[in-house]
Design a protein around this motif. Structure first.
Motif, PDB file in Angstrom:
ATOM      1  N   ILE A   6       0.880  -1.168   0.000  1.00 20.71           N
ATOM      2  CA  ILE A   6       0.000   0.000   0.000  1.00 20.71           C
ATOM      3  C   ILE A   6       0.915   1.214   0.000  1.00 20.71           C
ATOM      4  CG2 ILE A   6      -1.710   1.289   1.328  1.00 20.71           C
ATOM      5  CD1 ILE A   6      -2.764  -1.394   2.333  1.00 20.71           C
ATOM      6  N   PHE A   7       0.675   2.135  -0.913  1.00 22.40           N
ATOM      7  CA  PHE A   7       1.559   3.282  -1.075  1.00 22.40           C
ATOM      8  C   PHE A   7       1.510   4.189   0.151  1.00 22.40           C
ATOM      9  CE2 PHE A   7       0.776   3.024  -5.906  1.00 22.40           C
ATOM     10  CZ  PHE A   7       1.714   2.012  -6.013  1.00 22.40           C
ATOM     11  N   PHE A   8       2.632   4.863   0.388  1.00 22.38           N
ATOM     12  CA  PHE A   8       2.721   5.742   1.554  1.00 22.38           C
ATOM     13  C   PHE A   8       1.698   6.870   1.502  1.00 22.38           C
ATOM     14  CE2 PHE A   8       5.467   7.932  -1.433  1.00 22.38           C
ATOM     15  CZ  PHE A   8       5.226   9.272  -1.184  1.00 22.38           C
ATOM     16  N   GLU A   9       1.316   7.299   0.308  1.00 22.08           N
ATOM     17  CA  GLU A   9       0.318   8.365   0.206  1.00 22.08           C
ATOM     18  C   GLU A   9      -1.004   7.923   0.835  1.00 22.08           C
ATOM     19  OE1 GLU A   9       1.892   7.124  -2.556  1.00 22.08           O
ATOM     20  OE2 GLU A   9       2.468   8.761  -3.888  1.00 22.08           O
ATOM     21  N   GLN A  10      -1.332   6.651   0.707  1.00 19.46           N
ATOM     22  CA  GLN A  10      -2.575   6.138   1.267  1.00 19.46           C
ATOM     23  C   GLN A  10      -2.494   6.074   2.786  1.00 19.46           C
ATOM     24  OE1 GLN A  10      -2.398   2.694  -1.112  1.00 19.46           O
ATOM     25  NE2 GLN A  10      -3.229   3.729  -2.906  1.00 19.46           N
TER      26      GLN A  10
ATOM     27  N   TYR B 110      10.155  -5.660  11.100  1.00 19.60           N
ATOM     28  CA  TYR B 110       9.783  -4.908   9.898  1.00 19.60           C
ATOM     29  C   TYR B 110       8.538  -5.514   9.251  1.00 19.60           C
ATOM     30  CZ  TYR B 110       9.756  -3.096   5.185  1.00 19.60           C
ATOM     31  OH  TYR B 110       9.359  -2.530   4.006  1.00 19.60           O
ATOM     32  N   GLN B 111       8.503  -6.832   9.140  1.00 21.95           N
ATOM     33  CA  GLN B 111       7.351  -7.494   8.536  1.00 21.95           C
ATOM     34  C   GLN B 111       6.082  -7.247   9.358  1.00 21.95           C
ATOM     35  OE1 GLN B 111       7.161  -9.034   5.527  1.00 21.95           O
ATOM     36  NE2 GLN B 111       9.238  -8.266   5.263  1.00 21.95           N
ATOM     37  N   ALA B 112       6.197  -7.318  10.693  1.00 20.15           N
ATOM     38  CA  ALA B 112       5.045  -7.057  11.561  1.00 20.15           C
ATOM     39  C   ALA B 112       4.561  -5.615  11.386  1.00 20.15           C
ATOM     40  CB  ALA B 112       5.400  -7.322  13.014  1.00 20.15           C
ATOM     41  N   LEU B 113       5.494  -4.677  11.296  1.00 21.49           N
ATOM     42  CA  LEU B 113       5.134  -3.277  11.098  1.00 21.49           C
ATOM     43  C   LEU B 113       4.464  -3.078   9.736  1.00 21.49           C
ATOM     44  CD1 LEU B 113       5.208  -0.390  12.179  1.00 21.49           C
ATOM     45  CD2 LEU B 113       7.470  -0.152  11.152  1.00 21.49           C
ATOM     46  N   PHE B 114       4.997  -3.740   8.708  1.00 27.45           N
ATOM     47  CA  PHE B 114       4.403  -3.648   7.377  1.00 27.45           C
ATOM     48  C   PHE B 114       2.953  -4.119   7.403  1.00 27.45           C
ATOM     49  CE2 PHE B 114       3.175  -6.051   3.570  1.00 27.45           C
ATOM     50  CZ  PHE B 114       3.157  -5.027   2.630  1.00 27.45           C
ATOM     51  N   TRP B 115       2.700  -5.293   7.978  1.00 26.98           N
ATOM     52  CA  TRP B 115       1.350  -5.849   7.980  1.00 26.98           C
ATOM     53  C   TRP B 115       0.424  -5.068   8.909  1.00 26.98           C
ATOM     54  CZ3 TRP B 115      -0.450  -8.138   4.092  1.00 26.98           C
ATOM     55  CH2 TRP B 115       0.407  -8.859   3.258  1.00 26.98           C
ATOM     56  N   LEU B 116       0.958  -4.483   9.975  1.00 24.89           N
ATOM     57  CA  LEU B 116       0.152  -3.610  10.814  1.00 24.89           C
ATOM     58  C   LEU B 116      -0.313  -2.405   9.992  1.00 24.89           C
ATOM     59  CD1 LEU B 116      -1.030  -2.746  13.569  1.00 24.89           C
ATOM     60  CD2 LEU B 116       1.168  -1.611  14.012  1.00 24.89           C
ATOM     61  N   GLY B 117       0.588  -1.833   9.196  1.00 20.34           N
ATOM     62  CA  GLY B 117       0.224  -0.721   8.317  1.00 20.34           C
ATOM     63  C   GLY B 117      -0.824  -1.112   7.294  1.00 20.34           C
ATOM     64  N   VAL B 118      -0.698  -2.314   6.736  1.00 21.64           N
ATOM     65  CA  VAL B 118      -1.685  -2.801   5.766  1.00 21.64           C
ATOM     66  C   VAL B 118      -3.048  -2.933   6.430  1.00 21.64           C
ATOM     67  CG1 VAL B 118      -2.377  -4.803   4.380  1.00 21.64           C
ATOM     68  CG2 VAL B 118      -0.031  -3.956   4.254  1.00 21.64           C
ATOM     69  N   VAL B 119      -3.096  -3.573   7.596  1.00 16.19           N
ATOM     70  CA  VAL B 119      -4.368  -3.788   8.288  1.00 16.19           C
ATOM     71  C   VAL B 119      -4.991  -2.454   8.688  1.00 16.19           C
ATOM     72  CG1 VAL B 119      -5.421  -4.710  10.407  1.00 16.19           C
ATOM     73  CG2 VAL B 119      -3.844  -6.109   9.075  1.00 16.19           C
ATOM     74  N   ILE B 120      -4.180  -1.554   9.242  1.00 23.88           N
ATOM     75  CA  ILE B 120      -4.704  -0.251   9.657  1.00 23.88           C
ATOM     76  C   ILE B 120      -5.280   0.489   8.458  1.00 23.88           C
ATOM     77  CG2 ILE B 120      -4.029   2.059  10.445  1.00 23.88           C
ATOM     78  CD1 ILE B 120      -2.172   0.682  12.458  1.00 23.88           C
ATOM     79  N   THR B 121      -4.591   0.430   7.319  1.00 25.12           N
ATOM     80  CA  THR B 121      -5.049   1.169   6.144  1.00 25.12           C
ATOM     81  C   THR B 121      -6.265   0.511   5.505  1.00 25.12           C
ATOM     82  OG1 THR B 121      -2.796   1.931   5.762  1.00 25.12           O
ATOM     83  CG2 THR B 121      -4.343   2.162   3.941  1.00 25.12           C
TER      84      THR B 121
END
Length: 191
Positions: free
Chosen positions: A45-49, A103-114
């Motif tokens: 998911i792009f940072f802009e989102q 890093y992977q946990a943070l990535f997927w947390l960002g995906v779920v939050i978004t």
């Protein structure tokens, strides 16, 4: 002799209940479709989102505090508006990039939050902006959530199937990175 069976009176197409369901579904799907599509195309998911969600959530959080006083910030629903800020703070504190478990946990947390946060933010904004939207109950609420989920799933699947409908030129002309598996040729959006 008239053999016609009398029909039941027709409900108006846009009664208040229908307007609330359509508004909630439209807002949620409009906000959730693009992140779902980019997740399907690029696997990210792009940072802009992320930043758009953060800006909307933070604006709602601050505006509620200013309008209703700081005590409103104690409510769990209002505190949930800080989840995108939490993600940004964690991203700031933890190392950027890499393949570590953190890093992977943070990535997927960002995906779920978004992915979950954008439709939830849309629902929250619809309730704030449209009078009586909080009256969505049972079947209406389920219908709105179902529409948003269906559109987001269709957007994700469309993203995974982009070589069948979009070309590399479609991506580049829109200012997006052309994925490795894009189809060559003249884009469908180029005349």
């Amino acid at each position: 002799m008239n053999d016609e069976v009398p029909s039941a009176p027709r409900q108006p197409l846009l009664d208040d209940d229908s307007r609330r369901v359509v508004a909630a579904a439209l807002a949620g799907a409009a906000l959730g479709a693009w992140p779902a599509f980019t997740l399907g195309v690029y696997g990210v998911i792009f940072f802009e989102q992320h930043l758009s969600l953060w800006a909307a959530a933070t604006s709602a959080f601050l505006a509620l505090g200013y309008a209703r006083g700081p005590r409103v910030w104690r409510r769990p629903a209002v505190l949930a508006l800080l989840l995108p800020t939490l993600w940004i703070v964690l991203a700031w504190i933890l190392p950027v990039g890499g393949t570590s478990g953190i890093y992977q946990a943070l990535f997927w947390l960002g995906v779920v939050i978004t992915v979950a946060g954008l439709p939830a933010m849309a629902a929250f904004l619809v309730r704030l902006i449209i009078p009586t939207a909080e009256r969505l109950q049972g079947r209406e609420r389920l219908a709105a959530v179902g529409v948003v989920a269906t559109v987001m799933l269709a957007s994700f699947l469309t993203g995974t199937q982009h070589p069948r409908i979009l070309t590399c030129e479609d991506f580049s002309i829109s200012g997006n990175y052309s994925p490795d598996n894009c189809s060559p040729g003249t884009g469908s959006t180029v005349r």
